[in-house]
Design an enzyme around this catalytic site. Structure first.
Site, PDB file in Angstrom:
ATOM      1  N   ASP A 335     -28.345  20.289  34.289  1.00 47.02           N
ATOM      2  CA  ASP A 335     -27.743  19.919  33.015  1.00 47.02           C
ATOM      3  C   ASP A 335     -28.074  21.017  32.006  1.00 47.02           C
ATOM      4  O   ASP A 335     -28.959  21.836  32.245  1.00 47.02           O
ATOM      5  CB  ASP A 335     -28.331  18.578  32.557  1.00 47.02           C
ATOM      6  CG  ASP A 335     -27.595  18.007  31.366  1.00 47.02           C
ATOM      7  OD1 ASP A 335     -26.499  18.495  31.062  1.00 47.02           O
ATOM      8  OD2 ASP A 335     -28.133  17.071  30.735  1.00 47.02           O
ATOM      9  N   ASP A 638     -30.155  12.581  34.303  1.00 45.71           N
ATOM     10  CA  ASP A 638     -30.930  11.780  33.367  1.00 45.71           C
ATOM     11  C   ASP A 638     -30.339  10.396  33.122  1.00 45.71           C
ATOM     12  O   ASP A 638     -31.049   9.491  32.726  1.00 45.71           O
ATOM     13  CB  ASP A 638     -31.100  12.508  32.033  1.00 45.71           C
ATOM     14  CG  ASP A 638     -29.768  12.939  31.425  1.00 45.71           C
ATOM     15  OD1 ASP A 638     -28.726  12.452  31.898  1.00 45.71           O
ATOM     16  OD2 ASP A 638     -29.783  13.760  30.492  1.00 45.71           O
ATOM     17  N   ASP A 642     -25.888   9.242  36.795  1.00 45.15           N
ATOM     18  CA  ASP A 642     -26.250  10.439  37.559  1.00 45.15           C
ATOM     19  C   ASP A 642     -26.958  10.098  38.861  1.00 45.15           C
ATOM     20  O   ASP A 642     -27.117  10.957  39.730  1.00 45.15           O
ATOM     21  CB  ASP A 642     -27.177  11.344  36.738  1.00 45.15           C
ATOM     22  CG  ASP A 642     -26.475  11.974  35.558  1.00 45.15           C
ATOM     23  OD1 ASP A 642     -25.245  12.135  35.640  1.00 45.15           O
ATOM     24  OD2 ASP A 642     -27.136  12.298  34.561  1.00 45.15           O
TER      25      ASP A 642
END
Length: 905
Positions: A335, A638, A642
């Site tokens: 990310d 997170d 996900d």
């Protein structure tokens, strides 16, 4: 709050109203006081289930004796004692006990290393105490606490809801239902089945959508899950595919050794006419020499040391196989926000239809002024002022100051908006009190916006919306202007959004709407259309300096970095360039990915470095495409959505700070600091662990092989044994507890991150290692017989010659240890010669033990040893050095001439 007694037996809290529940638990919307919470914690104990009973240390010690080789040795020891060879029998027993003690200690160290990280990944939860939100260890919550939950959170205790908005929970661990259960505040009958108790959230379940507040009604063993289950999600036990492979190899080798020993026993007695007891002792020594019984224990401690080292670098391993896999990682999918960047958001621009306003200052400190693009004072703009107020009210974050440092309680971007409001002259708490919030639709990755309903001081009710600018624009029918709303200028907004994104800014859109005085609850239908677009705000979140260095380290290590973000394409590419993820980062948007087949994605995924506007479903497809291409993939995550991609990855990585409990449950590793550099540090440690495991194997098997060849050739050729059985046992005992352990503590070799990742299918026993076992075993055998014949020629008796042989083997194994310490470079260097403290301490112990073996009279009686002349001792050292030179030349030759047969293979 006053003291209250809570019955440990389950109560029908689902049948009580929220007012009755609060009254029964002496609590309210402002939660408990800190003192009362502490008192209840003392009364009810921590919010955890009793720890799983562990094996008693005595039983764990006795388990060290539970294998076929030990039974074989103890039987031989008993037979020797019964037939009058008491010393031989005692020595065998001593060796067995020493090995058991070493295994017991190693196992204990490994367990303690993993136990030490349990607290580091203990769940945390948000509670309301004395009217303020606090993040606390989930073990510290008590009955009567008011808990705040949102999508992705793990429910820390049994909770009676007092407020729920779009709330659903995954209760599969309790009910077996695969579909998330809807949760509401309304009561249900006392006899309602577990899965239909709408106002109750059960400990251990996961919030899948929405937000909610609730009162804790049961903790620890008094929860529903406490009655039927143990805690889930703890660090797993000490078993990995590698360890299972080694254990199976050990079991197979044990029986192979016993079978070979039996054949040699028959051969020695029937063909070479050995006394049967002497032959028995010889084959016992052979079996002990050939089986690397301590290898699994040493590998276990090596893995545990790696876990401990990773924890010191903010990477907590939840599942041991991840330690093995990390060293082979070839792609890291990360990310952007907070992982590759600092996650210290600052609003840089506010854009309305009337123009652009810039803001000075950095971080969360409410310091800085609004300015025009040319640096002058910002001109009045009522639409900008309305946007800033909307940004403050459609917001759950708070700014706090601690020791002169400003920080955010809540989402970093929302914190930046609170700072923006303060810079614009608004007092956040006062504004929120004046514009009282009535309801909200919480942000969710699927609908990509947040909406709130407020009382307007002028007597109406207002709806404020913030979210992805494209999504918010689609919900609006017009845009705000200085005088009156006008038609939406899509081209203007697209240019402004792209311009901000090109500078690496993250962009949020804002809108406002009106609602009737009788509206109490927000619905999606109320906000999907008919809003007025106010404008956008651009946020900057600069790359972490350490992430820039970590990306460079990845590239030198042959590890590709893929940025997967929900941000705008331009924002992501701008950050990717600053990070130097690729020479010319190529980007792909989620909409384009949707149109691709899996085969198309497999072809293009290698070239793309940035995936923008990506959803959790895209992450899963990207991971699968990379794995289909043969990569070992680490994936960060997170959010609750996900979790599938994190679980699919070879190494799932959850964020310790911003990550949800759902993501942590799916992950093999948790980053305590949410920092990309910590992933790279963990890969570095993973490579070191794998190197050390290969060193342990590369040292253990050849040294055992040398002893075995000596015995086999002596029996087959009818030669005098160069070592007695008890002397072989002595060598194994003294080396197992010293040199056999030190390689587990080796630091990283220079250049460990300048090598390409190992292949997914690379075997532990590479072709080079098989060759090395045979080559070193042969050298050791030649050294043993050579020194034995030399000693006899010099006039030593058999006892003296055998003493020289024992010392020769020990010295060769010490020098071989220095050779093995470096797999990828020469050991002839100052650093290589110095050794580590562990190596030097082990050698000191071995030297002291050998001096006793050679010169102490009581050792002569026990092991049949004899003194050796100083000149012969120096000769042994010289031969050991020559052995190392030969092995160094062989290492260099294999690395340069035949790389396919090198350690790298």
């Amino acid at each position: 709050m006053s003291a209250v007694d809570i019955q440990p037996r389950p109560q029908a809290w689902h049948a009580r109203t929220k007012e009755e529940t609060c009254a029964a638990l002496a609590t309210g919307l402002d939660g408990l006081g800190h003192d009362e919470a502490g008192r209840r914690l003392g009364t009810h104990g921590p919010n955890q289930l009793p720890a799983t009973a562990r094996t008693h240390p005595v039983l764990r010690f006795l388990a060290q004796f539970n294998n076929a080789l030990i039974y074989f040795l103890l039987s031989a020891a008993l037979a020797a004692m019964l037939l009058g060879h008491v010393i031989d029998g005692v020595v065998i027993v001593i060796v067995v006990v020493v090995n058991a003690v070493v295994g017991f200690i190693q196992e204990g160290k490994a367990e303690r290393a993993l136990d030490a990280i349990r607290d580091m990944i203990a769940p945390h939860t948000v509670v309301v105490r004395e009217g303020e939100r606090h993040t606390v260890d989930a073990r510290e919550i008590v009955p009567g606490d008011v808990v705040v939950l949102e999508a992705g959170d793990k429910v820390p205790a049994d909770i009676r809801l007092i407020r729920a908005r779009g709330l659903t929970a995954d209760e599969a661990i309790l009910t077996g239902e695969s579909v998330p259960a809807e949760k509401r505040e309304e009561t249900v009958p006392a006899d309602t089945a577990l899965g239909d108790r709408l106002p109750i959230l059960h400990s251990g379940t996961l919030i899948t959508t929405g937000q909610g507040h609730g009162v804790v009604v049961a903790t620890g063993s008094r929860t529903e899950i406490g009655r039927i289950s143990n805690l889930i999600g703890n660090v797993q036990t000490l078993t990995t595919p590698l360890l299972r492979q080694i254990n199976e190899f050990g079991r197979f080798f044990t029986w192979f050794a016993i079978g070979t020993a039996a054949i040699l026993f028959v051969f020695a007695v029937m063909v070479r006419h050995y006394d049967w007891l002497d032959a028995l002792m010889v084959v016992v020594a052979l079996a002990v020499g050939v089986v690397p019984e301590g290898l699994p224990a040493v590998i276990t401690i090596t893995l545990a040391i790696g876990v401990r080292r990773m924890a010191t670098r903010n990477a907590v391993v939840r599942r041991l196989p991840a330690v093995e896999t990390l060293g082979a990682t070839s792609v890291i999918c990360s990310d952007k926000t907070g992982t590759l960047t600092k996650n210290e958001m600052t609003v840089r621009h506010v854009v309305t239809a009337g123009g652009v306003t810039e803001l000075a200052g950095a971080g969360y400190a409410p310091e800085g002024k609004l300015a025009a693009p040319d640096g002058g004072a910002a001109r009045p703009d009522p639409v900008r002022d309305a946007l800033i107020r909307a940004a403050l009210l459609c917001n759950d974050a708070r700014l706090i100051e601690r020791d002169g440092q400003w920080a955010v309680l809540g989402d970093p971007m929302e914190g930046a908006l609170v700072t923006l409001a303060a810079k614009a002259g608004l007092h956040p708490e006062t504004e929120r009190e004046i514009w009282g919030r009535l309801d909200e639709i919480p942000f969710d990755a699927q609908h990509r916006f947040m909406a709130t309903l407020h009382d307007d001081p002028d007597g109406t009710r207002r709806i404020f919306v913030k979210g992805a600018p494209e999504r918010v624009l689609a919900m609006c029918t017009n845009q705000a202007g200085e005088d009156a709303p006008g038609a939406i200028d899509s081209v203007y907004w697209r240019q402004r959004i792209d311009a901000a994104a090109a500078e690496g800014e993250r962009v949020l859109g804002f809108a406002v709407g009106t609602a009737g005085r009788d509206v109490e609850r927000l619905t999606f239908a109320m906000v999907e259309t008919s809003l007025t677009f106010l404008g956008v705000a651009g946020f900057i979140d600069p790359p972490r300096e350490e992430a820039i260095a970590a990306v460079a380290e990845c590239r030198s290590a042959g590890i590709a970095v893929k940025m997967i973000t929900g941000d705008h394409n331009g924002t992501a590419v701008a950050i990717a360039r600053k990070l130097a993820i690729a020479d010319d980062p190529k980007a792909l948007e989620g909409s384009a990915l949707d149109a691709m087949t899996d085969d198309d994605l497999r072809r293009i995924v290698e070239e793309v470095s940035v995936f923008a506007r990506a959803t959790p479903e895209h992450k899963l497809r990207i991971v699968r495409a990379l794995q289909a291409n043969g990569h070992i993939v680490a994936m960060t995550g997170d959010g609750v959505n996900d979790a599938p991609a994190v679980k699919q990855a070879d190494v799932g990585v959850a964020m310790g700070r911003k990550g949800t409990e759902a993501a942590k449950e799916a992950a093999q590793m948790v980053l305590l600091d949410d920092n990309f550099a910590s992933i790279v540090a963990a890969v570095h440690e993973g490579r070191t662990v794998y190197d050390n495991i290969r060193k342990v194997i590369g040292w253990t098997l050849p040294t055992n092989g040398g002893e075995v060849l000596c015995v086999i050739f002596a029996i087959l050729l009818g030669l005098t044994l160069p070592m007695t059985p008890v002397q072989i046992l002595w060598i194994n005992m003294i080396l197992t507890v010293t040199l056999g352990l030190v390689l587990a503590f080796e630091p990283s070799e220079p250049g460990v991150m300048r090598r390409p990742p190992r292949r997914r299918d690379a075997p532990i026993l590479s072709r080079f290692l098989v060759w090395r076992i045979a080559f070193v075993s042969l050298i050791f055998m030649l050294g043993v017989f050579g020194i034995f014949e030399y000693a006899l020629h010099r006039g030593y008796a058999e006892d003296g010659a055998r003493t020289m042989v024992v010392n020769m083997l020990v010295v060769m194994e010490i020098f071989y240890l220095f050779n093995v310490r470096y797999l990828h470079r020469t050991s002839f260097s100052l650093i290589g010669a110095m050794g580590t403290p562990a190596v030097l301490a082990a050698i000191a112990v071995v030297v002291a033990a050998q001096l006793l073996f050679t010169f102490a009279p009581f050792m002569h009686a026990l092991f049949g040893s004899a003194p050796v002349a100083l000149t012969d001792g120096l000769l042994i050292l010289a031969i050991g050095l020559v052995t190392m030179v030969v092995l160094e030349l062989e290492k260099t030759f294999m690395r340069k001439v035949s790389p396919a047969m090198s350690w790298n293979a």
